[in-house]
Write a protein that holds these residues in place. Structure first.
Motif, PDB file in Angstrom:
ATOM      1  N   PHE A 219     -32.746   7.534 -19.351  1.00 44.65           N
ATOM      2  CA  PHE A 219     -31.516   6.877 -19.804  1.00 44.65           C
ATOM      3  C   PHE A 219     -30.289   7.524 -19.162  1.00 44.65           C
ATOM      4  N   ALA A 220     -30.261   8.853 -19.176  1.00 45.51           N
ATOM      5  CA  ALA A 220     -29.110   9.571 -18.610  1.00 45.51           C
ATOM      6  C   ALA A 220     -28.934   9.228 -17.135  1.00 45.51           C
ATOM      7  N   PHE A 221     -30.043   9.126 -16.415  1.00 42.85           N
ATOM      8  CA  PHE A 221     -29.987   8.789 -14.993  1.00 42.85           C
ATOM      9  C   PHE A 221     -29.448   7.373 -14.787  1.00 42.85           C
ATOM     10  N   ILE A 222     -29.942   6.437 -15.597  1.00 46.80           N
ATOM     11  CA  ILE A 222     -29.499   5.046 -15.478  1.00 46.80           C
ATOM     12  C   ILE A 222     -28.022   4.904 -15.831  1.00 46.80           C
ATOM     13  N   LEU A 223     -27.577   5.636 -16.859  1.00 47.25           N
ATOM     14  CA  LEU A 223     -26.186   5.543 -17.289  1.00 47.25           C
ATOM     15  C   LEU A 223     -25.212   6.030 -16.222  1.00 47.25           C
ATOM     16  N   LYS A 224     -25.665   6.910 -15.348  1.00 45.24           N
ATOM     17  CA  LYS A 224     -24.814   7.406 -14.272  1.00 45.24           C
ATOM     18  C   LYS A 224     -24.503   6.322 -13.247  1.00 45.24           C
ATOM     19  N   TRP A 225     -25.309   5.261 -13.218  1.00 46.90           N
ATOM     20  CA  TRP A 225     -25.105   4.202 -12.229  1.00 46.90           C
ATOM     21  C   TRP A 225     -23.895   3.326 -12.552  1.00 46.90           C
ATOM     22  N   ARG A 226     -23.359   3.459 -13.760  1.00 48.34           N
ATOM     23  CA  ARG A 226     -22.219   2.630 -14.179  1.00 48.34           C
ATOM     24  C   ARG A 226     -22.546   1.143 -14.113  1.00 48.34           C
ATOM     25  N   LEU A 227     -23.747   0.789 -14.597  1.00 51.10           N
ATOM     26  CA  LEU A 227     -24.132  -0.614 -14.655  1.00 51.10           C
ATOM     27  C   LEU A 227     -23.335  -1.333 -15.738  1.00 51.10           C
ATOM     28  N   PRO A 228     -23.266  -2.670 -15.689  1.00 56.12           N
ATOM     29  CA  PRO A 228     -22.617  -3.417 -16.776  1.00 56.12           C
ATOM     30  C   PRO A 228     -23.267  -3.084 -18.110  1.00 56.12           C
ATOM     31  N   ARG A 229     -22.451  -3.021 -19.155  1.00 57.87           N
ATOM     32  CA  ARG A 229     -22.974  -2.621 -20.461  1.00 57.87           C
ATOM     33  C   ARG A 229     -24.095  -3.539 -20.942  1.00 57.87           C
ATOM     34  N   THR A 276     -32.022  13.685 -26.712  1.00 60.59           N
ATOM     35  CA  THR A 276     -32.006  14.231 -25.349  1.00 60.59           C
ATOM     36  C   THR A 276     -30.746  13.803 -24.610  1.00 60.59           C
ATOM     37  N   VAL A 277     -30.391  12.523 -24.728  1.00 57.52           N
ATOM     38  CA  VAL A 277     -29.168  12.046 -24.079  1.00 57.52           C
ATOM     39  C   VAL A 277     -27.951  12.765 -24.660  1.00 57.52           C
ATOM     40  N   ALA A 278     -27.939  12.951 -25.985  1.00 61.46           N
ATOM     41  CA  ALA A 278     -26.785  13.562 -26.644  1.00 61.46           C
ATOM     42  C   ALA A 278     -26.610  15.025 -26.273  1.00 61.46           C
ATOM     43  N   ASN A 279     -27.716  15.754 -26.073  1.00 57.33           N
ATOM     44  CA  ASN A 279     -27.639  17.208 -25.918  1.00 57.33           C
ATOM     45  C   ASN A 279     -27.931  17.724 -24.517  1.00 57.33           C
ATOM     46  N   PHE A 280     -28.603  16.939 -23.695  1.00 56.93           N
ATOM     47  CA  PHE A 280     -29.022  17.431 -22.389  1.00 56.93           C
ATOM     48  C   PHE A 280     -28.561  16.533 -21.257  1.00 56.93           C
ATOM     49  N   SER A 281     -27.429  15.897 -21.452  1.00 53.77           N
ATOM     50  CA  SER A 281     -26.834  15.085 -20.393  1.00 53.77           C
ATOM     51  C   SER A 281     -25.337  15.002 -20.635  1.00 53.77           C
ATOM     52  N   THR A 282     -24.638  14.425 -19.685  1.00 55.04           N
ATOM     53  CA  THR A 282     -23.189  14.226 -19.820  1.00 55.04           C
ATOM     54  C   THR A 282     -22.864  12.796 -20.237  1.00 55.04           C
ATOM     55  N   GLN A 283     -23.879  12.060 -20.679  1.00 58.93           N
ATOM     56  CA  GLN A 283     -23.706  10.636 -20.952  1.00 58.93           C
ATOM     57  C   GLN A 283     -23.714  10.302 -22.440  1.00 58.93           C
ATOM     58  N   ARG A 284     -23.476  11.307 -23.272  1.00 53.02           N
ATOM     59  CA  ARG A 284     -23.562  11.080 -24.712  1.00 53.02           C
ATOM     60  C   ARG A 284     -22.651   9.947 -25.188  1.00 53.02           C
ATOM     61  N   ASN A 285     -21.392   9.982 -24.798  1.00 54.37           N
ATOM     62  CA  ASN A 285     -20.435   9.002 -25.292  1.00 54.37           C
ATOM     63  C   ASN A 285     -20.677   7.617 -24.714  1.00 54.37           C
ATOM     64  N   THR A 286     -21.094   7.560 -23.459  1.00 52.26           N
ATOM     65  CA  THR A 286     -21.435   6.268 -22.863  1.00 52.26           C
ATOM     66  C   THR A 286     -22.630   5.656 -23.574  1.00 52.26           C
ATOM     67  N   PHE A 287     -23.622   6.488 -23.882  1.00 51.15           N
ATOM     68  CA  PHE A 287     -24.817   6.030 -24.592  1.00 51.15           C
ATOM     69  C   PHE A 287     -24.442   5.535 -25.993  1.00 51.15           C
ATOM     70  N   ASP A 288     -23.612   6.302 -26.698  1.00 49.45           N
ATOM     71  CA  ASP A 288     -23.157   5.881 -28.024  1.00 49.45           C
ATOM     72  C   ASP A 288     -22.443   4.541 -27.958  1.00 49.45           C
ATOM     73  N   ASN A 289     -21.625   4.386 -26.935  1.00 47.47           N
ATOM     74  CA  ASN A 289     -20.871   3.141 -26.776  1.00 47.47           C
ATOM     75  C   ASN A 289     -21.824   1.956 -26.657  1.00 47.47           C
ATOM     76  N   VAL A 290     -22.840   2.093 -25.831  1.00 46.64           N
ATOM     77  CA  VAL A 290     -23.822   1.015 -25.649  1.00 46.64           C
ATOM     78  C   VAL A 290     -24.557   0.733 -26.956  1.00 46.64           C
ATOM     79  N   LEU A 291     -25.027   1.796 -27.620  1.00 48.98           N
ATOM     80  CA  LEU A 291     -25.798   1.634 -28.848  1.00 48.98           C
ATOM     81  C   LEU A 291     -25.001   0.910 -29.927  1.00 48.98           C
ATOM     82  N   HIS A 292     -23.772   1.321 -30.110  1.00 53.79           N
ATOM     83  CA  HIS A 292     -22.998   0.785 -31.229  1.00 53.79           C
ATOM     84  C   HIS A 292     -22.371  -0.570 -30.925  1.00 53.79           C
ATOM     85  N   ARG A 293     -22.429  -0.983 -29.682  1.00 49.18           N
ATOM     86  CA  ARG A 293     -21.999  -2.346 -29.370  1.00 49.18           C
ATOM     87  C   ARG A 293     -23.124  -3.349 -29.626  1.00 49.18           C
TER      88      ARG A 293
END
Length: 479
Positions: A219-229, A276-293
């Motif tokens: 997930f962290a790797f994919i989120l770095k691609w800046r794909l459409p939400r 893992t995304v929350a604690n071992f990547s820099t994509q925590r907030n992006t991941f949260d954004n996707v989840l809560h949308r």
């Protein structure tokens, strides 16, 4: 009714459920209660818009939703926020877990021996119900707790401690459920309970953690691609469904080829992925954004489908028993939380009133109840319906108790004028903001780039903070 007709009809029922759920909030009832009510009314016991057994045909919706619910729960487990209060959190969680498993489990087993929902069950099946029921009813609800805290603007040591306990308890309960499911599988198996299940259980848990960690890294790797939400949301939902399919595939393969069943617990796998995304990547907030949308639409479908699965005749029969279990659960949480808090050296209000903030249940609890009913259908519809009835009572009265206790400890809307402006939206800035908020400050995050602001636009819906996010353009702050 064909699969396509089922999906179209279910979609229309879900739209109605979403609208009616809002009406429930207007009369101070949880929207989840509205979704469950619409599902129950639309089912084969009342309006017969959707036939009995439709929940089995739409099982894939359950799996997609359960995966998302666990991703959300895992993403809330942010270790940096827990570290400062770790002794209190572990002590309270341990107290609630030990007392709850013993007291609630014993109550479920005793009631199964005398109440109608246990009719026709063997001693082994009653023991299985006690183990599973005690575990499922331990689950709390971080999303519901966060919603109430945000609604009343609560802040302070009591608020942050109880919320941290709520998040950690979800992790404990998911692991406990995986263990309980293995124990129950051994109890109900042809060979009875044998110590051979222990190494198999360890293997199950280890594989779930390993697969979850790898999925989180993916997930962290994919989120770095800046794909459409929308594309990222589709990947996340597909992954949640895929974890369940993988678990079934491994279970079937191991039973056939190895002679014993390996079950990679999907809820634990997806929870670890979120953590893992929350604690071992820099994509925590992006991941949260996707989840809560994407979560609101998924929740509507999941809770409506859960309502469809309710057997209303059984529900009415078990309501008195559900009321007893509700009171037993409240009492066990009160005793466990008080003992745990005092063992950690906490005094009032955490030791005396903390339990009042830990009654609410919702997604994870219902997910575990559904999972238990599907894994062990021989335990009967009465068991699953009873657990759902108790969860609904907890979801109705839990938020009321939480609001009440937050007011009693004077942490509601405690604006003391301390505001900190932090420039940047990186991990260090966010961690600083969270530490300040735990100490009672209001944190304002500011950045000069619109793309940074967009990445964090959904944060206010996704975490427990009260911070504002601003864009600074040429020295002027714009909200």
């Amino acid at each position: 009714m064909s699969t396509l007709e089922l999906l179209v009809t279910f979609g229309l029922v879900s739209l109605a459920s979403h609208r009616i759920g809002k009406w429930f909030t207007a009369i101070r009832l949880p929207y989840i209660t509205g979704y469950l009510a619409v599902g129950a009314l639309a089912g084969g016991f009342v309006l017969d818009i959707l036939p009995k057994g439709v929940d089995t045909d739409l099982r894939f919706i359950d799996e997609i939703a359960l995966g998302l619910i666990a991703f959300v729960a895992g993403s809330e487990l942010f270790i940096a926020e827990l570290r400062e209060r770790i002794r209190t959190i572990i002590s309270i969680s341990t107290g609630v877990t030990l007392v709850g498993l013993i007291v609630i489990g014993s109550a479920v087993g005793l009631l199964a021996s005398v109440a109608s929902f246990g009719d026709g069950l063997s001693r082994s099946e009653i023991l299985a119900i006690a183990v599973l029921g005690g575990t499922v009813l331990l689950a709390l609800s971080p999303p519901s707790t966060i919603a109430v805290i945000k609604e009343v603007g609560a802040r302070g040591r009591f608020t942050t401690t109880i919320l941290s306990v709520t998040v950690v308890m979800d992790v404990i309960v998911v692991i406990a459920f995986a263990t309980a499911a293995s124990v129950v599988g051994a109890i109900l198996g042809d060979g009875g309970l044998s110590l051979i299940f222990i190494p198999i259980l360890v293997l199950d848990l280890a594989l779930a953690v390993a697969v979850g960690f790898l999925l989180g890294k993916a997930f962290a790797f994919i989120l770095k691609w800046r794909l459409p939400r929308l594309a990222v949301a589709a990947v996340v939902l597909a992954a949640g469904y895929g974890v369940y399919e993988l678990a079934d595939l491994v279970s079937h393969w191991s039973s056939t080829e190895l002679g014993f069943k390996i079950y990679v617990e999907p809820l634990l796998t997806t929870l670890v992925a979120g953590a893992t995304v929350a604690n071992f990547s820099t994509q925590r907030n992006t991941f949260d954004n996707v989840l809560h949308r994407v979560a609101p639409a998924v929740y509507v479908a999941f809770f409506t489908l859960t309502g469809l699965s309710l057997k209303l005749d059984t529900l009415l029969a078990v309501l008195p028993v559900a009321g007893v279990l509700f009171l037993v659960r409240v009492a066990s949480i009160a005793v466990g939380a008080s003992l745990g808090a005092r063992a950690a050296g906490e005094s009032a209000p955490i030791a005396t009133r903390g339990w009042m903030a830990m009654i609410t249940q919702a997604g994870i609890a219902l997910g575990l109840a559904r999972d238990a009913a599907i894994q062990f259908p021989t335990l009967g519809d009465g068991f699953a319906t009873l657990i759902v009835a108790v969860i609904v009572l907890n979801e109705i009265f839990g938020p009321m108790l939480l609001k009440f206790v937050l007011g009693r400890v004077d942490e509601v809307g405690s604006q003391d004028g301390r505001v900190a402006l932090i420039h940047g939206l990186d991990r260090n800035a966010i961690q600083l903001a969270e530490r300040l908020e735990a100490a009672g400050w209001t944190a304002v995050l500011a950045d000069g780039r619109q793309d940074h602001l967009d990445d964090h636009a959904g944060e206010g819906d996704g975490d427990r903070s009260r911070r504002e996010v601003s864009l600074i353009i040429s020295g002027t702050a714009a909200d």
